[in-house]
Design an enzyme around this catalytic site. Sequence first.
Site, PDB file in Angstrom:
ATOM      1  N   SER A   1      -9.936  -0.735   6.836  1.00  0.00           N
ATOM      2  CA  SER A   1      -9.345  -0.612   5.497  1.00  0.00           C
ATOM      3  C   SER A   1      -8.620  -1.836   4.964  1.00  0.00           C
ATOM      4  CB  SER A   1      -8.402   0.579   5.446  1.00  0.00           C
ATOM      5  OG  SER A   1      -9.163   1.749   5.331  1.00  0.00           O
TER       6      SER A   1
ATOM      7  N   SER B   1      -9.717   1.604   2.611  1.00  0.00           N
ATOM      8  CA  SER B   1      -8.838   2.398   1.789  1.00  0.00           C
ATOM      9  C   SER B   1      -7.752   1.597   1.076  1.00  0.00           C
ATOM     10  CB  SER B   1      -8.175   3.475   2.639  1.00  0.00           C
ATOM     11  OG  SER B   1      -7.337   2.883   3.624  1.00  0.00           O
TER      12      SER B   1
ATOM     13  N   LYS C   1       0.857  -1.184   0.000  1.00  0.00           N
ATOM     14  CA  LYS C   1       0.000   0.000   0.000  1.00  0.00           C
ATOM     15  C   LYS C   1       0.893   1.234   0.000  1.00  0.00           C
ATOM     16  CE  LYS C   1      -3.933   1.908   2.646  1.00  0.00           C
ATOM     17  NZ  LYS C   1      -4.827   1.688   3.827  1.00  0.00           N
TER      18      LYS C   1
HETATM   19  N1  GLN Z   1     -13.153   4.055   6.021  1.00  0.00           N
HETATM   20  C1  GLN Z   1     -12.602   4.480   7.279  1.00  0.00           C
HETATM   21  C2  GLN Z   1     -12.177   5.919   7.149  1.00  0.00           C
HETATM   22  O1  GLN Z   1     -12.414   6.478   6.156  1.00  0.00           O
HETATM   23  C3  GLN Z   1     -11.450   3.599   7.665  1.00  0.00           C
HETATM   24  C4  GLN Z   1     -10.242   3.853   6.854  1.00  0.00           C
HETATM   25  C5  GLN Z   1      -9.074   3.028   7.252  1.00  0.00           C
HETATM   26  O2  GLN Z   1      -9.201   1.995   7.921  1.00  0.00           O
HETATM   27  N2  GLN Z   1      -7.905   3.503   6.888  1.00  0.00           N
HETATM   28  O3  GLN Z   1     -11.608   6.497   8.025  1.00  0.00           O
END
Ligand code: GLN
Length: 469
Positions: A173, A149, A74
Site C-alpha cells: 500500500s 491503499s 494517511k
Molecule cells: N492491496 C492489499 C490489500 O488489499 C494491500 C493493502 C495494504 O498494503 N494495506 O490487502
Amino acid sequence: MSARDIAARVRAGETTAVSELENSLAAIAARNGELNVFLHVDDEGAYRAARRVDERISEGLDPGVLTGVPVALKDNLCQRGVPTTCSSRILEGWRPPYSATVVERLVGAGAVPVGKTNLDEFAMGSSTETSAFGPTRNPLDPSRVPGGSSGGSAAAVAAGMTPISLGSDTGGSIRQPAALCGLVGVKPTYGLVSRYGLIAFASSLDQIGPFAANVADAALVLEVIAGHDPMDSTSLPEASPRLLEHLDDGVAGRTVGLVRELLEGADPEIVAAVRRAADTLAGAGANVIEISIPELHLGLSAYYLIAPAEASSNLARYDGVRYGLRVEGEDVTATNELTRSAGFGDEVKRRIMLGTYALSAGYYDAYYGQALKVRTRMIEAFARAYGQCDLLLGATTPTVAFEIGAKAQDPMAMYLSDVFTIPTNLAGEAAISVPFGVGESGLPIGVQLLGPGRSEARLFAAAAVLEAS
Ligand code: GLN
C-alpha cells in the site's frame, strides 16, 4: 520544492513555516474538490504548528531537519484531537486521544502536519476506491486511480499539496501507489518504524513508511520516523539507520538479482522498464544476474489468509461501544450487529468473513496454519536469494495506473495489483519503489528494489543510482 530545500530555506530565514503552509493549503484548495485527496484539512492545528516553528527560528533555535515542511498523514494514523476515520463510517466522528509515534517524531523534527488523507477502508484495497468517502483520483490523470491503499498520501505529493507524506504498507500500500503516481515509496523492514498509533489492519505485516518526490527526501523522512520505540513491542531495539550519508554509495560490486517471478504477468512496457533499470545498475558497476524464486508464486494465497485472519481479530474492537459509530439495538448483541453492518463496507466485511472462516475450529489447520507454513517457506526462499545477491530487482506493479472502476467489481483482479509487493511483507523485509520512465500512456512506471531486513541504506543507494539516470 523538495522537503530538504524547504527545511533549509526556513532554517535560513529565507521563508517561513507559515508561508510554506500557505502554499500547501493553496495547492490543496485548488484541487482537493476534484481529486478527493484529504478527508480532513487541519488548518487550525497546522497554523499553530507552523507558528511554533517560526517562533523557535526567531529565538535562534533549530526545530530540526524537517523545519517548516508540510506533511500529509494517511487517515489510519492517529493524531491527537484530529478526526481519524480509516475511511470507514464506523470511525466517523472519532478523535484519538493520543498521537502516533511517527507523528510525534515528524513534529519533533519541525514538520507541520496539514491533514489526513483518503485510503481504502481500513487499508484494504489497491485503488482507494473502497473508501467510504469516495475514491481519490490520480493527479496525473484524474480518470485513473492513484493506487492504494495509501492513495490519498500518494496523490498529496503527486499533486504538489505536500512535499512528503506517510502511508502504511501491509501488502504493497505504499509501493504500489508510489509507482502509480510517479513517486518514491518505501516499505521499511518490519519493526524499523514504530506502529504505536497506527490503526492495525494485519499486525504481522503492517509497516509505516514515506512517500516523496525524490529518493533523498524519502531517506530523510525515514531517518526521522525510524528507530526504537518502547511503545511498540515489535519495534527493533536499535536507533534509526543512517541513510542520507550512504545515498552516494552506488552499487559498484553489488550483486543484484533480477527476479523472474517479479516480472511474470507484468505489461511489456513494465518489463522493459525493469530491464532498463537492470542495465542501469549494471552500468554503474553492479553484477546483475537473473534468478528465480518460485516460492513467490505462493505469496498472494498466503497473504489472503493471513491478512484477513489478523484483520478479523483486529477489527473485532469496533463494536459500537468504544469508538465512533453506534447504532442502537434492543440488546448488546443487536447493537453490535447493527453497528458493524452499517459501519463497515463490503470489502471489509469480505475480509472479516474470510479471516473468521480461516481461523475457525476445523479449518484453522487447513487454511491459517497452512498459510503460516507457506510464509516460512517464502522467508527461507528469500534468505537463499540473499545468500547469493545483495539486492533484488523486479516490477512494483503489473500495470500503470488503471481507470477508476476498472477493477472495483472484481476482487481477484484488484488483489493481483499487489502480487509483486506482497512477498516482502510476508518476509518482514524491506523494499522501495522508484519511478523509472513512463509507459505508452505517459503514466509513470515504478521499479522495485528489495533487500533483506535492515538493508535500507543499500536500497536507498541503489534507488539513487536509478533516480540519477
Ligand atoms: N492491496 C492489499 C490489500 O488489499 C494491500 C493493502 C495494504 O498494503 N494495506 O490487502
